[in-house]
Write a protein that holds these residues in place. Structure first.
Motif, mmCIF file in Angstrom:
data_model
loop_
_atom_site.group_PDB
_atom_site.id
_atom_site.type_symbol
_atom_site.label_atom_id
_atom_site.label_comp_id
_atom_site.label_asym_id
_atom_site.label_seq_id
_atom_site.Cartn_x
_atom_site.Cartn_y
_atom_site.Cartn_z
ATOM 1 N N LEU A 98 19.180 -8.253 12.562
ATOM 2 C CA LEU A 98 18.517 -6.980 12.873
ATOM 3 C C LEU A 98 18.950 -6.455 14.244
ATOM 4 C CD1 LEU A 98 14.768 -7.233 11.783
ATOM 5 C CD2 LEU A 98 16.533 -5.688 10.918
ATOM 6 N N ALA A 99 19.130 -5.154 14.326
ATOM 7 C CA ALA A 99 19.472 -4.531 15.604
ATOM 8 C C ALA A 99 18.300 -4.649 16.573
ATOM 9 C CB ALA A 99 19.827 -3.066 15.376
ATOM 10 N N ASP A 100 18.612 -4.565 17.877
ATOM 11 C CA ASP A 100 17.577 -4.551 18.915
ATOM 12 C C ASP A 100 16.561 -3.444 18.656
ATOM 13 O OD1 ASP A 100 18.209 -6.644 20.450
ATOM 14 O OD2 ASP A 100 18.628 -5.492 22.277
ATOM 15 N N GLY A 101 15.280 -3.748 18.868
ATOM 16 C CA GLY A 101 14.254 -2.725 18.693
ATOM 17 C C GLY A 101 13.678 -2.708 17.293
ATOM 18 N N LEU A 102 14.353 -3.384 16.364
ATOM 19 C CA LEU A 102 13.844 -3.450 14.991
ATOM 20 C C LEU A 102 13.166 -4.794 14.756
ATOM 21 C CD1 LEU A 102 16.698 -2.018 12.715
ATOM 22 C CD2 LEU A 102 14.405 -1.059 12.997
ATOM 23 N N SER A 103 12.089 -4.792 14.005
ATOM 24 C CA SER A 103 11.520 -6.063 13.565
ATOM 25 C C SER A 103 10.822 -5.868 12.222
ATOM 26 C CB SER A 103 10.532 -6.609 14.604
ATOM 27 O OG SER A 103 9.416 -5.759 14.696
ATOM 28 N N LEU A 104 10.668 -6.966 11.509
ATOM 29 C CA LEU A 104 9.990 -6.933 10.206
ATOM 30 C C LEU A 104 8.706 -7.741 10.291
ATOM 31 C CD1 LEU A 104 12.714 -7.583 7.457
ATOM 32 C CD2 LEU A 104 11.986 -5.421 8.484
ATOM 33 N N ALA A 105 7.683 -7.286 9.594
ATOM 34 C CA ALA A 105 6.480 -8.106 9.431
ATOM 35 C C ALA A 105 6.122 -8.128 7.956
ATOM 36 C CB ALA A 105 5.327 -7.545 10.250
ATOM 37 N N TYR A 106 5.737 -9.307 7.487
ATOM 38 C CA TYR A 106 5.342 -9.461 6.087
ATOM 39 C C TYR A 106 3.828 -9.550 6.012
ATOM 40 C CZ TYR A 106 10.224 -10.735 5.499
ATOM 41 O OH TYR A 106 11.580 -10.725 5.492
ATOM 42 N N LEU A 107 3.228 -8.721 5.202
ATOM 43 C CA LEU A 107 1.779 -8.770 5.044
ATOM 44 C C LEU A 107 1.462 -9.058 3.592
ATOM 45 C CD1 LEU A 107 1.076 -5.460 6.994
ATOM 46 C CD2 LEU A 107 1.117 -7.757 7.920
ATOM 47 N N PRO A 108 1.306 -10.340 3.259
ATOM 48 C CA PRO A 108 1.055 -10.672 1.853
ATOM 49 C C PRO A 108 -0.404 -10.484 1.493
ATOM 50 C CG PRO A 108 1.168 -12.669 3.152
ATOM 51 C CD PRO A 108 1.371 -11.519 4.105
ATOM 52 N N SER A 109 -0.658 -9.984 0.308
ATOM 53 C CA SER A 109 -2.005 -10.043 -0.239
ATOM 54 C C SER A 109 -1.850 -10.310 -1.731
ATOM 55 C CB SER A 109 -2.797 -8.782 0.067
ATOM 56 O OG SER A 109 -2.133 -7.647 -0.401
ATOM 57 N N LEU A 110 -2.910 -10.161 -2.465
ATOM 58 C CA LEU A 110 -2.927 -10.577 -3.859
ATOM 59 C C LEU A 110 -1.772 -9.971 -4.679
ATOM 60 C CD1 LEU A 110 -5.127 -12.357 -5.160
ATOM 61 C CD2 LEU A 110 -6.068 -10.265 -6.113
ATOM 62 N N ALA A 111 -0.800 -10.800 -5.061
ATOM 63 C CA ALA A 111 0.314 -10.398 -5.934
ATOM 64 C C ALA A 111 1.201 -9.320 -5.327
ATOM 65 C CB ALA A 111 -0.180 -9.943 -7.303
ATOM 66 N N ASN A 119 -9.095 -13.319 -9.648
ATOM 67 C CA ASN A 119 -8.351 -13.420 -10.905
ATOM 68 C C ASN A 119 -8.352 -12.077 -11.640
ATOM 69 O OD1 ASN A 119 -7.628 -16.109 -10.608
ATOM 70 N ND2 ASN A 119 -9.395 -16.893 -11.765
ATOM 71 N N ILE A 120 -9.496 -11.399 -11.616
ATOM 72 C CA ILE A 120 -9.591 -10.087 -12.276
ATOM 73 C C ILE A 120 -8.678 -9.079 -11.569
ATOM 74 C CG2 ILE A 120 -11.145 -8.119 -12.654
ATOM 75 C CD1 ILE A 120 -13.407 -10.204 -13.150
ATOM 76 N N GLU A 121 -8.782 -9.018 -10.251
ATOM 77 C CA GLU A 121 -7.982 -8.045 -9.500
ATOM 78 C C GLU A 121 -6.488 -8.295 -9.675
ATOM 79 O OE1 GLU A 121 -11.216 -7.655 -5.911
ATOM 80 O OE2 GLU A 121 -9.089 -7.610 -5.375
ATOM 81 N N LYS A 122 -6.103 -9.576 -9.657
ATOM 82 C CA LYS A 122 -4.683 -9.898 -9.773
ATOM 83 C C LYS A 122 -4.168 -9.587 -11.177
ATOM 84 C CE LYS A 122 -1.438 -13.516 -8.371
ATOM 85 N NZ LYS A 122 -1.321 -14.688 -7.495
ATOM 86 N N SER A 123 -4.955 -9.904 -12.197
ATOM 87 C CA SER A 123 -4.559 -9.579 -13.575
ATOM 88 C C SER A 123 -4.341 -8.077 -13.722
ATOM 89 C CB SER A 123 -5.650 -9.993 -14.568
ATOM 90 O OG SER A 123 -5.953 -11.353 -14.446
ATOM 91 N N ALA A 124 -5.276 -7.298 -13.185
ATOM 92 C CA ALA A 124 -5.191 -5.843 -13.294
ATOM 93 C C ALA A 124 -3.930 -5.339 -12.604
ATOM 94 C CB ALA A 124 -6.438 -5.200 -12.679
ATOM 95 N N PHE A 125 -3.671 -5.865 -11.428
ATOM 96 C CA PHE A 125 -2.502 -5.423 -10.668
ATOM 97 C C PHE A 125 -1.204 -5.789 -11.381
ATOM 98 C CE2 PHE A 125 0.710 -5.810 -7.357
ATOM 99 C CZ PHE A 125 0.539 -4.632 -6.663
ATOM 100 N N LEU A 126 -1.135 -7.027 -11.898
ATOM 101 C CA LEU A 126 0.085 -7.459 -12.592
ATOM 102 C C LEU A 126 0.306 -6.645 -13.864
ATOM 103 C CD1 LEU A 126 -0.194 -11.341 -12.166
ATOM 104 C CD2 LEU A 126 1.418 -9.798 -11.014
ATOM 105 N N ALA A 127 -0.767 -6.328 -14.579
ATOM 106 C CA ALA A 127 -0.635 -5.538 -15.807
ATOM 107 C C ALA A 127 -0.132 -4.126 -15.487
ATOM 108 C CB ALA A 127 -1.980 -5.476 -16.540
ATOM 109 N N LEU A 128 -0.700 -3.533 -14.438
ATOM 110 C CA LEU A 128 -0.244 -2.196 -14.029
ATOM 111 C C LEU A 128 1.221 -2.231 -13.616
ATOM 112 C CD1 LEU A 128 -2.839 -0.353 -11.770
ATOM 113 C CD2 LEU A 128 -1.665 0.565 -13.758
ATOM 114 N N ASN A 129 1.615 -3.310 -12.952
ATOM 115 C CA ASN A 129 3.019 -3.421 -12.538
ATOM 116 C C ASN A 129 3.945 -3.572 -13.739
ATOM 117 O OD1 ASN A 129 4.986 -3.602 -10.360
ATOM 118 N ND2 ASN A 129 5.259 -5.726 -11.053
ATOM 119 N N MET A 130 3.491 -4.294 -14.784
ATOM 120 C CA MET A 130 4.290 -4.392 -16.016
ATOM 121 C C MET A 130 4.468 -3.006 -16.630
ATOM 122 S SD MET A 130 2.736 -7.849 -17.802
ATOM 123 C CE MET A 130 3.468 -7.532 -19.426
ATOM 124 N N LEU A 131 3.412 -2.201 -16.607
ATOM 125 C CA LEU A 131 3.542 -0.852 -17.152
ATOM 126 C C LEU A 131 4.511 -0.017 -16.313
ATOM 127 C CD1 LEU A 131 2.626 1.248 -19.284
ATOM 128 C CD2 LEU A 131 0.954 2.042 -17.598
#
Lengths: 419, 419
Positions: free
Chosen positions: A209-222, A400-412
């Motif tokens: 990465l060039a100077d002044g640039l940085s990445l941050a990862y913010l994981p949450s459910l799926a 489990n409910i929230e993750k299922s819903a999110f994964l199903a929407l992503n499949m669509l």
């Protein structure tokens, strides 16, 4: 210009409910994130109770050190709400009845067809010389005041009132009055791929990465948000570096990325359906309507969403969705065969071109050795074509409910994006 | 005994991730709640970044005022973790290699079949004269130190490590070393009545509260939590005062109160349905499945919930719910007539004894002078009897949906509680 060698922002959260752990302080985190994106660094967060002498002390301390002090909470109509009074005392202002604020309160209650009472009148007794901003979601206004190089902002503690007042009035108002750094960020959203896998795909890129640039990862459910931070002397430089990094990341991650910044997966799916001028319906068992409410949380969803059948019992699956009794007997309600029939059934029943169907065991009861808690079957498609998948989740019921819903929407989403 | 006129506890949370809002500070809330239950009041929570001078300043300030100072975070192996170093400097202790702590770290890594590296060795360089407690869930130990009437506790920031160290070692260790007060609380939840109205009903009662008792109001969308705080010399006294206050409040507020402490409205409705051995279905237009997902968020909801039809289009309202075309033409989809037919239709379609139906204009588009945005018709009941209401909400789309769902569920609660 006032002389100013103070730095950055201090947040003060007021409320006994925070000290006794009844409420988790999500306001401070939201403000920290938004202020940083705005170019203002929060250096300290302080929580005090509904206690005048404690409040006066932290106001005094923050006044010495910060360019911006944001106080949340303590603005309600009841006697434990002391913020307006304490700010008035701290700045030696008279408390006066503010006609304009009272008219806002009356208008707010009138829109709800509710009466105005003595306590609402009390909420309009406010320190002189402050500037007030109208709260469209509640009765307590925001107030701002400048003194000796520090801007004080007071906001209600109810999160949606606080957020809307910050976005609508406070950020625009402080915009030119405070020193900001050139600090640009962009966030890309990925779905259904673990953080470690994303980090490993981006590993070489991140090392160089060039100077002044940085990445941050913010994981949450799926999902993982990838925030690209770009600091530079000029806005042009910061923007150029950001754009270059973004296009490289998009090239590396492809359709793992579903959106950027404020995008939501349900919003992206809605846009895809509108482009195709097609409709969607959902057939939900274990998600219990969660997918339907995600989709309908988007304004204008009626342009592409027809409805849903939440089929919590086998009878409803057969009666309303046309799932065959033999399928339920031979394969069970939680099976790929069942969710495929649910997709076909809801497409026919609601006369829609696209469907999502989900059936699973959200827990905490109902598992078996062959079908453990967290097993969820997902299908998307239409009467002719379906894509089906089974996932094994290991969170609590809610997640489990929230993750299922999110994964199903992503499949669509992926189904709709197919060439 | 050291002389001690300091009071209560101060929590210090250390970490840049808290200031930039990447992590919500749930540790502070957990500690606030547990300490209160233990008899120690938290009077202030402070968050600072990974910054030596800021940490030294807040340690100094807390030392002056608190009997107990708990520092969480900043104990990891990387160079931004400064807590051990800063505590050593603050108390002018040498940093020495602690063999015992290093043996714990080695044992922990060995159990994971992972090697011990230079950074782990660094974690064993710790201030002299402190007491250390073993962390079974990670590498950073807890440390405690007493100075001038104040107990300092340092804990890792990872929530499950922090919690297990508090429970296993720190609470037992501070038990006899600190003054504890008897402080009991109870929370009552009310629905559908504004904070100002509740406060006005309780006004006389509140004016005459016995010493040691206090009330706090925590309003959120369509609900108010009333927290009763009771302080006394003995547990018996505190409990007696609390019980007396609770029963008086319950008498004054009657069925405005739907539950207490950890109760949720959807959980209370579920219990009422189970008591009656009856089933529920929902017919939702503007709430889009939100009510169904609230109900199914409760474990075991399949014992009283059959399903839902989300009828986002008029066709679905007619086809699946049996709403008459003439009703839709004469009164519109958002009308009390329509939601009453939706209640009857879903009861018949799902063969349930109770139903909730909602139709409204959630916004931001779709309003008209006669039917403004935020107008929502709610009905509950069965094929024979219905209760119906129209409300006018003035939040954004998301909150209009949530509030409609909550109010509809509350109407069902009152319907089920009728004698």
């Amino acid at each position: 210009m006032e002389q100013n060698n103070k730095k950055s922002a201090i947040l003060i959260s007021v409320g006994d409910e925070l000290l006794i752990g009844q409420t988790i302080n999500s306001n401070a985190a939201w403000l920290g994130e938004k202020l940083l994106a705005f170019g203002i660094e929060v250096v300290e967060m302080i929580t005090v109770g509904d206690n005048k002498s404690h409040m006066l002390r932290v106001l005094h301390e923050s006044h010495q050190r910060a360019e911006l002090v944001i106080v949340t909470g303590g603005l309600g109509p009841t006697r434990d709400d002391l913020t307006a009074l304490v700010l008035g005392e701290y700045f030696q202002k008279n408390m006066v009845f503010n006609e304009e604020v009272f008219s806002w309160i009356k208008a707010f209650k009138m829109a709800q067809k509710k009466p105005v009472n003595e306590l609402h009148r009390k909420q309009a007794y406010l320190p002189e010389d402050f500037i007030y901003f109208r709260n469209l979601a509640g009765t307590a206004p925001a107030m701002v005041y400048r003194d000796n190089g520090t801007i004080f902002v007071s906001l209600p503690g109810v999160p949606y009132e606080m957020k809307s007042l910050m976005n609508e009035y406070v950020f625009p108002w402080i915009n030119k009055k405070i020193s900001r750094k050139i600090f640009l960020t962009k966030t890309l959203h990925t779905a259904a791929v673990p953080e470690s896998e994303i980090a490993s795909i981006l590993s070489d890129f991140e090392d160089n990465l060039a100077d002044g640039l940085s990445l941050a990862y913010l994981p949450s459910l799926a999902r993982v948000k990838i925030r690209i931070n770009s600091r530079a002397v000029t806005e042009e430089e910061a923007k150029a570096a950001l754009t270059k990094a973004e296009s490289k990341i998009r090239e590396l991650l492809g359709d793992m990325i579903y959106g950027e910044n404020e995008d939501s997966l349900e919003g992206v799916v809605g846009r895809l359906l509108m482009e195709k001028k097609q409709f969607l319906g959902t057939a939900e068992s274990c998600t219990g309507g969660y997918i339907a409410q995600m989709i309908t949380s988007v304004p204008g969803a009626s342009q592409y969403f027809n409805g849903s059948v939440v089929a919590y019992s086998n009878e409803v699956k057969m009666d309303l969705l046309g799932v065959k009794k033999t399928t339920l007997i031979n394969h069970g309600a939680v099976s790929e065969e069942t969710v495929v029939e649910m997709v076909k059934g809801i497409c026919r029943r609601l006369k829609v071109e696209n469907a999502i169907a989900v059936s699973g065991i959200a827990g905490p009861q109902g598992g078996s050795p062959e079908k453990p808690i967290g097993m969820v079957c997902l299908a998307v498609g239409n009467v002719e074509n379906q894509v089906v998948d089974t996932v094994y989740l290991n969170h609590n019921r809610k997640l489990n409910i929230e993750k299922s819903a999110f994964l199903a929407l992503n499949m669509l989403r992926l189904f709709l994006q197919r060439p």
